[in-house]
Design a protein around this motif. Sequence first.
Motif, mmCIF file in Angstrom:
data_model
loop_
_atom_site.group_PDB
_atom_site.id
_atom_site.type_symbol
_atom_site.label_atom_id
_atom_site.label_comp_id
_atom_site.label_asym_id
_atom_site.label_seq_id
_atom_site.Cartn_x
_atom_site.Cartn_y
_atom_site.Cartn_z
ATOM 1 N N GLU A 216 -22.549 -25.137 22.262
ATOM 2 C CA GLU A 216 -22.598 -23.644 21.515
ATOM 3 C C GLU A 216 -21.084 -23.241 20.719
ATOM 4 O O GLU A 216 -20.626 -24.212 21.368
ATOM 5 C CB GLU A 216 -22.600 -22.993 23.012
ATOM 6 C CG GLU A 216 -23.740 -22.707 24.088
ATOM 7 C CD GLU A 216 -23.637 -22.667 25.596
ATOM 8 O OE1 GLU A 216 -23.679 -22.164 25.924
ATOM 9 O OE2 GLU A 216 -22.841 -23.631 26.268
ATOM 10 N N PRO A 217 -20.746 -22.045 20.253
ATOM 11 C CA PRO A 217 -20.191 -22.186 19.522
ATOM 12 C C PRO A 217 -18.331 -21.414 20.634
ATOM 13 O O PRO A 217 -18.695 -21.444 21.628
ATOM 14 C CB PRO A 217 -20.648 -20.276 19.156
ATOM 15 C CG PRO A 217 -21.913 -20.123 19.157
ATOM 16 C CD PRO A 217 -22.280 -20.519 19.811
ATOM 17 N N GLU A 218 -17.635 -21.789 20.554
ATOM 18 C CA GLU A 218 -16.157 -21.374 21.369
ATOM 19 C C GLU A 218 -16.256 -19.661 21.251
ATOM 20 O O GLU A 218 -16.136 -18.861 19.982
ATOM 21 C CB GLU A 218 -15.408 -21.514 20.652
ATOM 22 C CG GLU A 218 -14.839 -23.274 20.946
ATOM 23 C CD GLU A 218 -13.697 -23.418 20.130
ATOM 24 O OE1 GLU A 218 -13.017 -22.888 19.267
ATOM 25 O OE2 GLU A 218 -12.883 -24.923 20.423
ATOM 26 N N CYS A 242 -21.509 -18.564 13.968
ATOM 27 C CA CYS A 242 -23.306 -18.733 14.373
ATOM 28 C C CYS A 242 -23.991 -17.455 15.116
ATOM 29 O O CYS A 242 -23.697 -17.075 16.262
ATOM 30 C CB CYS A 242 -22.619 -19.897 15.861
ATOM 31 S SG CYS A 242 -22.114 -20.832 15.450
ATOM 32 N N ASP A 243 -24.471 -16.856 14.179
ATOM 33 C CA ASP A 243 -24.930 -15.190 14.878
ATOM 34 C C ASP A 243 -26.392 -15.294 15.674
ATOM 35 O O ASP A 243 -26.243 -13.866 15.993
ATOM 36 C CB ASP A 243 -25.174 -14.643 13.612
ATOM 37 C CG ASP A 243 -26.546 -15.314 12.443
ATOM 38 O OD1 ASP A 243 -27.793 -15.113 12.721
ATOM 39 O OD2 ASP A 243 -25.697 -16.252 11.729
ATOM 40 N N ALA A 244 -26.416 -16.341 15.224
ATOM 41 C CA ALA A 244 -28.125 -16.899 16.648
ATOM 42 C C ALA A 244 -27.669 -16.672 17.958
ATOM 43 O O ALA A 244 -28.320 -16.682 18.321
ATOM 44 C CB ALA A 244 -29.065 -17.428 15.955
ATOM 45 N N LEU A 245 -26.262 -16.990 18.209
ATOM 46 C CA LEU A 245 -25.558 -17.918 19.502
ATOM 47 C C LEU A 245 -25.169 -16.846 20.063
ATOM 48 O O LEU A 245 -24.010 -17.780 21.006
ATOM 49 C CB LEU A 245 -25.479 -19.755 19.551
ATOM 50 C CG LEU A 245 -26.176 -20.353 18.577
ATOM 51 C CD1 LEU A 245 -26.087 -21.657 18.430
ATOM 52 C CD2 LEU A 245 -27.737 -20.490 19.545
ATOM 53 N N GLN A 246 -25.571 -15.887 20.268
ATOM 54 C CA GLN A 246 -24.055 -14.968 20.089
ATOM 55 C C GLN A 246 -25.150 -14.168 22.036
ATOM 56 O O GLN A 246 -24.215 -12.844 22.628
ATOM 57 C CB GLN A 246 -23.981 -13.960 19.966
ATOM 58 C CG GLN A 246 -22.948 -14.296 18.708
ATOM 59 C CD GLN A 246 -22.896 -13.260 18.279
ATOM 60 O OE1 GLN A 246 -21.499 -12.289 18.151
ATOM 61 N NE2 GLN A 246 -22.996 -13.151 16.202
ATOM 62 N N ALA A 247 -25.631 -14.892 22.744
ATOM 63 C CA ALA A 247 -26.253 -14.541 24.193
ATOM 64 C C ALA A 247 -24.995 -14.063 24.986
ATOM 65 O O ALA A 247 -23.897 -15.364 25.290
ATOM 66 C CB ALA A 247 -27.559 -15.568 24.524
ATOM 67 N N GLY A 265 -22.156 -29.012 29.098
ATOM 68 C CA GLY A 265 -21.938 -28.323 27.565
ATOM 69 C C GLY A 265 -21.055 -28.278 27.402
ATOM 70 O O GLY A 265 -19.710 -29.152 27.392
ATOM 71 N N VAL A 266 -20.548 -28.046 25.752
ATOM 72 C CA VAL A 266 -20.195 -28.116 24.577
ATOM 73 C C VAL A 266 -19.699 -27.147 24.192
ATOM 74 O O VAL A 266 -20.708 -26.337 23.307
ATOM 75 C CB VAL A 266 -20.328 -29.769 24.368
ATOM 76 C CG1 VAL A 266 -21.195 -29.699 23.456
ATOM 77 C CG2 VAL A 266 -18.780 -30.030 23.305
ATOM 78 N N ALA A 267 -18.222 -27.051 23.921
ATOM 79 C CA ALA A 267 -17.643 -25.712 22.821
ATOM 80 C C ALA A 267 -17.934 -26.256 21.318
ATOM 81 O O ALA A 267 -17.227 -27.270 21.132
ATOM 82 C CB ALA A 267 -17.281 -24.752 23.304
ATOM 83 N N VAL A 268 -17.938 -25.479 20.742
ATOM 84 C CA VAL A 268 -17.596 -25.568 19.460
ATOM 85 C C VAL A 268 -16.498 -24.839 18.549
ATOM 86 O O VAL A 268 -17.728 -23.566 18.082
ATOM 87 C CB VAL A 268 -18.856 -26.565 18.611
ATOM 88 C CG1 VAL A 268 -18.448 -27.233 17.423
ATOM 89 C CG2 VAL A 268 -19.821 -27.420 19.125
ATOM 90 N N ALA A 269 -15.480 -25.083 17.784
ATOM 91 C CA ALA A 269 -14.809 -23.846 17.091
ATOM 92 C C ALA A 269 -15.587 -23.811 15.751
ATOM 93 O O ALA A 269 -17.056 -24.638 15.503
ATOM 94 C CB ALA A 269 -14.197 -24.854 16.531
ATOM 95 N N ASP A 270 -16.009 -22.823 15.206
ATOM 96 C CA ASP A 270 -16.518 -22.601 13.300
ATOM 97 C C ASP A 270 -15.717 -24.242 12.837
ATOM 98 O O ASP A 270 -16.443 -24.023 11.520
ATOM 99 C CB ASP A 270 -16.381 -21.182 12.958
ATOM 100 C CG ASP A 270 -16.666 -20.240 13.360
ATOM 101 O OD1 ASP A 270 -16.927 -20.106 14.371
ATOM 102 O OD2 ASP A 270 -15.909 -18.829 13.684
#
Length: 337
Positions: A216-218, A242-247, A265-270
């Motif tokens: 997921e995005p940070e 990541c405009d489509a992953l903003q739930a 889960g893992v969070a990823v920066a831009d």
Amino acid sequence: MPHTELPTPGRIAEALAALRDRVRETPLLESPVLAREAGAGRLFVKAEGLQRTGSFKLRGALWRLMQLDEAARGRGVVAFSSGNFAQGLAAAGRELGVPVTIVMPVDAPEAKRRATEALGAEMVLSHHGEAPREVAAAALSRDLARERGLTLLHPFDDAEVVAGQGTAGLEAMAQMAEAGAVPEVVVSPVGGGGLMGGVGIALRSAHPTAAIWGAEPEGHDGMGRSLRAGERVAAPGGPTVCDALQAPMPGLATLAACMAAGVMGVAVADGPVIRAMARAFEELKLVLEPSGAVALAAVLAGLVPVAGKVVLVIASGGNIAFDRFAECLARAARAQG
């Protein structure tokens, strides 16, 4: 099946059988170069950006509409989406003769809005102000369903949608078997969790020891936070490419599916996301939107342990305007140089 229940692996297999003539079997691409960069033994990328409508979302949309009775099909459906589910549902509705209304945040990408309209859906734009844009869009879609007598569909928090999205995982496993490979690590993008939930259930049943990760995005890592907490937790939000992953948080059905599958889960920066877009273009000749590249980004950035392993990465979508894609590649080149 009540929509709060989890789909079984058998239900996902049933969905795949029903969808074989309606969706594209997307390529599974192996890259020795990217495997070496990540330190993996072998690395495969499931190119769902090459699916009809540009993402995996068509799978769940078609399967969900196929479950409606004739009366519900005639009245039509409404759903909220920032773009990819909108396009998938619009295409599914046109194919099955079901009227589709889409509520889309006013600040969703213009290219996705135009593509959804071109597929014949009625578009209603939502204005969210300071509220999370998915929350405002969901409220408006509920109002429209009540006022017009439409069937309200959720873009991810629906067991049948999860089952449809999981067909991408079943396909990938069959393709890997043909290549003489067994997945040891699986990484998929996560927004609300429909794809991850379906893929997780399918993979866990077939490969009990595989490590399954949701990327997921940070700032928008609601699934990862929820998995660690054992209950739904909202992510703080913030800017992301990541405009489509903003739930704001995962759904009930999708969190349950991911917990049952043992997803981590893992969070990823831009920065790593944009670099992954560039590497996918250079090595695989794939055009990925940022949301579609986040799983590959997690692997290439070393955020998921893959040393010597056989890795399956889901590249979930490629719906991005040319100018924005070019801008992302230019950013990646500047960062590298």
